[in-house]
Design a protein around this motif. Structure first.
Motif, PDB file in Angstrom:
ATOM      1  N   LYS A  50      -7.969   8.847  -3.229  1.00 28.95           N
ATOM      2  CA  LYS A  50      -8.958   8.535  -2.195  1.00 28.95           C
ATOM      3  C   LYS A  50      -9.139   7.034  -2.048  1.00 28.95           C
ATOM      4  O   LYS A  50      -9.332   6.524  -0.930  1.00 28.95           O
ATOM      5  CB  LYS A  50     -10.288   9.203  -2.530  1.00 28.95           C
ATOM      6  CG  LYS A  50     -10.254  10.721  -2.430  1.00 28.95           C
ATOM      7  CD  LYS A  50     -11.610  11.324  -2.755  1.00 28.95           C
ATOM      8  CE  LYS A  50     -11.578  12.842  -2.640  1.00 28.95           C
ATOM      9  NZ  LYS A  50     -12.899  13.452  -2.977  1.00 28.95           N
ATOM     10  N   GLU A  51      -9.082   6.319  -3.178  1.00 30.14           N
ATOM     11  CA  GLU A  51      -9.254   4.866  -3.128  1.00 30.14           C
ATOM     12  C   GLU A  51      -8.126   4.198  -2.340  1.00 30.14           C
ATOM     13  O   GLU A  51      -8.370   3.331  -1.494  1.00 30.14           O
ATOM     14  CB  GLU A  51      -9.306   4.292  -4.548  1.00 30.14           C
ATOM     15  CG  GLU A  51     -10.519   4.708  -5.364  1.00 30.14           C
ATOM     16  CD  GLU A  51     -10.421   6.127  -5.926  1.00 30.14           C
ATOM     17  OE1 GLU A  51     -11.438   6.632  -6.440  1.00 30.14           O
ATOM     18  OE2 GLU A  51      -9.314   6.727  -5.866  1.00 30.14           O
ATOM     19  N   LEU A  52      -6.881   4.602  -2.608  1.00 29.74           N
ATOM     20  CA  LEU A  52      -5.751   4.022  -1.888  1.00 29.74           C
ATOM     21  C   LEU A  52      -5.777   4.440  -0.427  1.00 29.74           C
ATOM     22  O   LEU A  52      -5.502   3.623   0.465  1.00 29.74           O
ATOM     23  CB  LEU A  52      -4.432   4.433  -2.535  1.00 29.74           C
ATOM     24  CG  LEU A  52      -3.154   3.914  -1.868  1.00 29.74           C
ATOM     25  CD1 LEU A  52      -3.154   2.393  -1.766  1.00 29.74           C
ATOM     26  CD2 LEU A  52      -1.906   4.396  -2.622  1.00 29.74           C
ATOM     27  N   ASP A  53      -6.129   5.685  -0.154  1.00 31.39           N
ATOM     28  CA  ASP A  53      -6.186   6.149   1.230  1.00 31.39           C
ATOM     29  C   ASP A  53      -7.213   5.348   2.027  1.00 31.39           C
ATOM     30  O   ASP A  53      -6.979   5.021   3.201  1.00 31.39           O
ATOM     31  CB  ASP A  53      -6.522   7.633   1.273  1.00 31.39           C
ATOM     32  CG  ASP A  53      -6.323   8.212   2.654  1.00 31.39           C
ATOM     33  OD1 ASP A  53      -5.183   8.185   3.156  1.00 31.39           O
ATOM     34  OD2 ASP A  53      -7.308   8.692   3.251  1.00 31.39           O
ATOM     35  N   ALA A  54      -8.321   4.998   1.411  1.00 29.07           N
ATOM     36  CA  ALA A  54      -9.343   4.190   2.086  1.00 29.07           C
ATOM     37  C   ALA A  54      -8.803   2.796   2.407  1.00 29.07           C
ATOM     38  O   ALA A  54      -9.088   2.238   3.478  1.00 29.07           O
ATOM     39  CB  ALA A  54     -10.593   4.096   1.223  1.00 29.07           C
ATOM     40  N   LEU A  95       0.820  -1.202   0.000  1.00 27.77           N
ATOM     41  CA  LEU A  95       0.000   0.000   0.000  1.00 27.77           C
ATOM     42  C   LEU A  95       0.862   1.264   0.000  1.00 27.77           C
ATOM     43  O   LEU A  95       0.551   2.243  -0.674  1.00 27.77           O
ATOM     44  CB  LEU A  95      -0.918   0.003   1.223  1.00 27.77           C
ATOM     45  CG  LEU A  95      -1.992  -1.084   1.276  1.00 27.77           C
ATOM     46  CD1 LEU A  95      -2.639  -1.122   2.656  1.00 27.77           C
ATOM     47  CD2 LEU A  95      -3.044  -0.866   0.199  1.00 27.77           C
ATOM     48  N   MET A  96       1.951   1.215   0.747  1.00 25.29           N
ATOM     49  CA  MET A  96       2.796   2.387   0.951  1.00 25.29           C
ATOM     50  C   MET A  96       3.464   2.863  -0.339  1.00 25.29           C
ATOM     51  O   MET A  96       3.683   4.054  -0.540  1.00 25.29           O
ATOM     52  CB  MET A  96       3.862   2.049   1.996  1.00 25.29           C
ATOM     53  CG  MET A  96       4.516   3.223   2.661  1.00 25.29           C
ATOM     54  SD  MET A  96       5.547   2.651   4.031  1.00 25.29           S
ATOM     55  CE  MET A  96       4.318   2.083   5.191  1.00 25.29           C
ATOM     56  N   GLU A 113       0.696  16.139   8.887  1.00 21.51           N
ATOM     57  CA  GLU A 113      -0.405  16.441   7.975  1.00 21.51           C
ATOM     58  C   GLU A 113      -0.114  15.833   6.604  1.00 21.51           C
ATOM     59  O   GLU A 113       1.045  15.655   6.225  1.00 21.51           O
ATOM     60  CB  GLU A 113      -0.597  17.955   7.845  1.00 21.51           C
ATOM     61  CG  GLU A 113      -1.072  18.633   9.120  1.00 21.51           C
ATOM     62  CD  GLU A 113      -1.440  20.089   8.889  1.00 21.51           C
ATOM     63  OE1 GLU A 113      -2.226  20.362   7.956  1.00 21.51           O
ATOM     64  OE2 GLU A 113      -0.934  20.946   9.630  1.00 21.51           O
ATOM     65  N   ASN A 114      -1.171  15.548   5.872  1.00 20.91           N
ATOM     66  CA  ASN A 114      -1.039  14.907   4.565  1.00 20.91           C
ATOM     67  C   ASN A 114      -0.821  15.974   3.487  1.00 20.91           C
ATOM     68  O   ASN A 114      -1.610  16.137   2.563  1.00 20.91           O
ATOM     69  CB  ASN A 114      -2.285  14.075   4.267  1.00 20.91           C
ATOM     70  CG  ASN A 114      -2.042  13.046   3.177  1.00 20.91           C
ATOM     71  OD1 ASN A 114      -0.941  12.527   3.030  1.00 20.91           O
ATOM     72  ND2 ASN A 114      -3.080  12.744   2.413  1.00 20.91           N
ATOM     73  N   VAL A 115       0.302  16.699   3.626  1.00 18.57           N
ATOM     74  CA  VAL A 115       0.587  17.850   2.768  1.00 18.57           C
ATOM     75  C   VAL A 115       1.923  17.653   2.076  1.00 18.57           C
ATOM     76  O   VAL A 115       2.886  17.169   2.692  1.00 18.57           O
ATOM     77  CB  VAL A 115       0.613  19.159   3.586  1.00 18.57           C
ATOM     78  CG1 VAL A 115       0.953  20.353   2.697  1.00 18.57           C
ATOM     79  CG2 VAL A 115      -0.722  19.386   4.289  1.00 18.57           C
ATOM     80  N   PHE A 116       2.000  18.056   0.799  1.00 23.59           N
ATOM     81  CA  PHE A 116       3.187  17.858  -0.021  1.00 23.59           C
ATOM     82  C   PHE A 116       3.488  19.122  -0.817  1.00 23.59           C
ATOM     83  O   PHE A 116       2.666  20.026  -0.914  1.00 23.59           O
ATOM     84  CB  PHE A 116       2.976  16.699  -1.012  1.00 23.59           C
ATOM     85  CG  PHE A 116       2.590  15.411  -0.351  1.00 23.59           C
ATOM     86  CD1 PHE A 116       3.541  14.448  -0.065  1.00 23.59           C
ATOM     87  CD2 PHE A 116       1.265  15.162  -0.006  1.00 23.59           C
ATOM     88  CE1 PHE A 116       3.196  13.262   0.557  1.00 23.59           C
ATOM     89  CE2 PHE A 116       0.909  13.974   0.618  1.00 23.59           C
ATOM     90  CZ  PHE A 116       1.872  13.023   0.898  1.00 23.59           C
ATOM     91  N   PHE A 157      -0.061   7.138   5.860  1.00 25.66           N
ATOM     92  CA  PHE A 157      -0.024   6.366   7.108  1.00 25.66           C
ATOM     93  C   PHE A 157       0.177   7.288   8.305  1.00 25.66           C
ATOM     94  O   PHE A 157      -0.535   7.189   9.312  1.00 25.66           O
ATOM     95  CB  PHE A 157       1.103   5.328   7.053  1.00 25.66           C
ATOM     96  CG  PHE A 157       0.757   4.054   6.356  1.00 25.66           C
ATOM     97  CD1 PHE A 157       0.390   2.926   7.074  1.00 25.66           C
ATOM     98  CD2 PHE A 157       0.822   3.954   4.970  1.00 25.66           C
ATOM     99  CE1 PHE A 157       0.076   1.729   6.446  1.00 25.66           C
ATOM    100  CE2 PHE A 157       0.509   2.774   4.323  1.00 25.66           C
ATOM    101  CZ  PHE A 157       0.131   1.649   5.062  1.00 25.66           C
ATOM    102  N   LEU A 158       1.143   8.180   8.218  1.00 24.25           N
ATOM    103  CA  LEU A 158       1.473   9.059   9.341  1.00 24.25           C
ATOM    104  C   LEU A 158       0.357  10.049   9.636  1.00 24.25           C
ATOM    105  O   LEU A 158       0.141  10.418  10.800  1.00 24.25           O
ATOM    106  CB  LEU A 158       2.775   9.803   9.056  1.00 24.25           C
ATOM    107  CG  LEU A 158       4.046   8.950   9.051  1.00 24.25           C
ATOM    108  CD1 LEU A 158       5.214   9.738   8.466  1.00 24.25           C
ATOM    109  CD2 LEU A 158       4.385   8.472  10.463  1.00 24.25           C
ATOM    110  N   SER A 159      -0.356  10.478   8.606  1.00 21.28           N
ATOM    111  CA  SER A 159      -1.457  11.414   8.840  1.00 21.28           C
ATOM    112  C   SER A 159      -2.598  10.728   9.581  1.00 21.28           C
ATOM    113  O   SER A 159      -3.252  11.343  10.434  1.00 21.28           O
ATOM    114  CB  SER A 159      -1.952  12.016   7.522  1.00 21.28           C
ATOM    115  OG  SER A 159      -2.553  11.044   6.693  1.00 21.28           O
TER     116      SER A 159
END
Length: 292
Positions: free
Chosen positions: A278-282, A245-246, A266-269, A258-260
């Motif tokens: 969104k699919e992978l995050d789910a 997944l990673m 925060e999930n910021v880049f 994962f860390l968020s």
């Protein structure tokens, strides 16, 4: 270089919503991985989104990491580029007095010959005030550093002390392990195959996954190093889905997701890196909900 046996973690660089560096989150992350049992940390690796950082930010990150680690574990600093002169200049000006070693990626984009790679590293090693760790990651650089080149550097250049191997080529890795000089460390750069590489004789891992799975990953590596492979296998397979997944879309997109979810960053880049879909995050959230 015995202090660099075991688990190193390539730290992410946390950002706030405005894309400035989140120093509080970085301190939280440093404490998280050290408390989890990693053996050392790596600042300014690719996982830290270093291509998007200014020269001033890189210096600030080095100093901040030294300050917050407080000598609890060694710190390795990443300094690499495709411009040999630029790397040499940075080695002469960066604050490296507290660094255990310098991790320097093979020159990327220009695709030099093996002789060019050898001379690039020879110049870096001669200029570096700290021991140098080679870093072969052809998936990012566009050129594989062969076992013959690695071994030539290991045997002929005194200040080169270790190799982070992320080619994924097990035959190449075993050739390096077989013929390396005494005391030269061979370190995995592939989380998903680190356990079998340790079984072949590698000395540790510089991990992305250990940003989140610090305790389990460090325990897996330590078990493998002492030949307790039943315990190492159990932890490896416990995390195996997480590795898939990673790295499914991009790094550090996966590990920051994962860390968020853990509330560490925060999930910021900064572009061109973006959050995972969104699919992978789910799928990541579903995995973490069942992870024990």
């Amino acid at each position: 270089m015995e202090q660099l046996r075991g688990t190193g973690v390539a730290l992410v660089t946390p950002f706030k919503a405005d894309e400035s560096i989140d120093w509080n989150a970085l301190e939280k992350l440093i404490d998280h991985v050290i408390n989890g049992g990693v053996n050392y940390v790596v600042s300014l690796g690719t996982t830290g989104e270093t291509p998007t950082l200014s020269a001033e930010e890189k210096l600030d990150l080095i100093k901040f990491t030294f300050e917050k680690v407080k000598q609890r574990v060694p710190v390795v600093v990443g300094i690499g580029d495709y411009n040999t002169r630029d790397v040499v200049k940075r080695l002469e000006t960066c604050p490296l007095d507290q660094a255990a070693a310098v991790l320097s990626v093979a020159p990327y984009y220009s695709k030099p010959s093996q002789e060019g790679i050898f001379l690039h590293y020879k110049a870096i090693a001669e200029a570096s005030p700290r021991p140098v760790i080679l870093y072969n990651v052809p998936g990012r650089t566009g050129r594989n550093m062969t076992a013959a080149t690695t071994l030539r550097l290991a045997h002929e250049v005194e200040n080169i002390v270790a190799m982070k191997e992320a080619s994924g080529d097990m035959a190449q890795c075993m050739q390096i392990i077989k013929d390396k000089p005494d005391g030269f460390l061979v370190i995995s750069g592939d989380d998903a195959i680190a356990m079998p590489q340790l079984a072949c004789g590698m000395d540790g891992v510089i991990s992305v996954a250990a940003n989140y799975f610090a305790a389990d990953f460090a325990a897996m590596v330590q078990a493998a190093i002492v030949n307790n492979f039943p315990a190492a296998r159990q932890l490896h397979y416990k995390m195996l889905e997480a590795f898939d997944l990673m790295f499914a879309e991009n790094n550090p997109g996966g590990i920051k997701a994962f860390l968020s979810h853990a509330g560490i960053v925060e999930n910021v880049f900064r572009l061109p890196v973006t959050p995972v879909s969104k699919e992978l995050d789910a799928k990541i959230k579903a995995f973490l909900d069942k992870y024990k």
